[in-house]
Design a protein around this motif. Structure first.
Motif, PDB file in Angstrom:
ATOM      1  N   GLU A   6       0.845  -1.189   0.000  1.00  0.00           N
ATOM      2  CA  GLU A   6       0.000   0.000   0.000  1.00  0.00           C
ATOM      3  C   GLU A   6       0.885   1.245   0.000  1.00  0.00           C
ATOM      4  N   SER A   7       0.303   2.350  -0.441  1.00  0.00           N
ATOM      5  CA  SER A   7       0.962   3.646  -0.358  1.00  0.00           C
ATOM      6  C   SER A   7      -0.121   4.707  -0.289  1.00  0.00           C
ATOM      7  N   PRO A  29      -3.372   3.663  -3.109  1.00  0.00           N
ATOM      8  CA  PRO A  29      -3.162   2.582  -4.072  1.00  0.00           C
ATOM      9  C   PRO A  29      -2.586   1.353  -3.362  1.00  0.00           C
ATOM     10  N   CYS A  30      -2.864   0.192  -3.938  1.00  0.00           N
ATOM     11  CA  CYS A  30      -2.278  -1.046  -3.439  1.00  0.00           C
ATOM     12  C   CYS A  30      -2.012  -1.943  -4.639  1.00  0.00           C
ATOM     13  N   VAL A  61      -4.856   2.736  10.634  1.00  0.00           N
ATOM     14  CA  VAL A  61      -3.966   2.078   9.683  1.00  0.00           C
ATOM     15  C   VAL A  61      -4.854   1.333   8.688  1.00  0.00           C
ATOM     16  N   TYR A  62      -4.635   1.574   7.423  1.00  0.00           N
ATOM     17  CA  TYR A  62      -5.437   0.963   6.364  1.00  0.00           C
ATOM     18  C   TYR A  62      -4.646  -0.165   5.705  1.00  0.00           C
ATOM     19  N   TYR A  63      -5.317  -1.308   5.537  1.00  0.00           N
ATOM     20  CA  TYR A  63      -4.698  -2.494   4.963  1.00  0.00           C
ATOM     21  C   TYR A  63      -5.469  -2.927   3.714  1.00  0.00           C
ATOM     22  N   GLY A 111      -1.609  -6.553   3.020  1.00  0.00           N
ATOM     23  CA  GLY A 111      -0.501  -5.626   2.914  1.00  0.00           C
ATOM     24  C   GLY A 111       0.012  -5.274   4.301  1.00  0.00           C
ATOM     25  N   GLN A 112       1.054  -4.450   4.332  1.00  0.00           N
ATOM     26  CA  GLN A 112       1.689  -4.105   5.599  1.00  0.00           C
ATOM     27  C   GLN A 112       0.976  -2.966   6.306  1.00  0.00           C
ATOM     28  N   GLY A 113       0.100  -2.274   5.597  1.00  0.00           N
ATOM     29  CA  GLY A 113      -0.660  -1.184   6.190  1.00  0.00           C
ATOM     30  C   GLY A 113      -0.045   0.175   5.912  1.00  0.00           C
ATOM     31  N   THR A 114      -0.900   1.174   5.832  1.00  0.00           N
ATOM     32  CA  THR A 114      -0.457   2.549   5.656  1.00  0.00           C
ATOM     33  C   THR A 114      -1.279   3.434   6.595  1.00  0.00           C
TER      34      THR A 114
END
Length: 114
Positions: A6-7, A21-22, A91-93, A105-108
């Motif tokens: 993710e970013s 985006p992911c 934190v969004y995954y 994902g690792q989360g953002t």
């Protein structure tokens, strides 16, 4: 090795917008379902939006403000977040389901504050 990256997270003011985006990479044949979850401090992880077979569903508090979209050619999923509120801070995954497994994902971090 399958990876989701993710970013796009960061700091936004109330009423502002962010786009997350992911992208999925690795040995991927067909992704049926992609989605977004979030976890705020002291709270359980919750589903925000999901895209399955062209059908999308949203958590009630984000309906009309968030939009999930996909680029299947790129194995990518996006979350457009408008009219952000402080309670969207989390934190969004991103997730992808295929081959009988769910990948994360690792989360953002998204922080909404004035």
């Amino acid at each position: 090795q399958v990876q989701l990256v993710e970013s796009g997270g960061g700091l936004a003011q109330p009423g502002g917008s962010l786009r997350l985006p992911c992208a999925a990479s690795g040995i991927i044949f067909s992704i049926n379902t992609m989605g977004w979850y979030r976890q705020a401090p002291g709270r359980q992880r919750e589903l925000v939006a999901i895209s399955r077979g062209g059908i999308t569903n949203y958590e009630d508090s984000v309906k009309g403000r968030f939009t999930i979209s996909r680029d299947n050619a790129k194995n990518a999923v996006y979350l457009q977040m408008n009219n952000l509120k402080p309670e969207d801070t989390a934190v969004y995954y991103c997730t992808a389901d295929f081959g009988g497994a769910r990948y994360w994902g690792q989360g953002t971090q998204v922080t909404v504050s004035s």
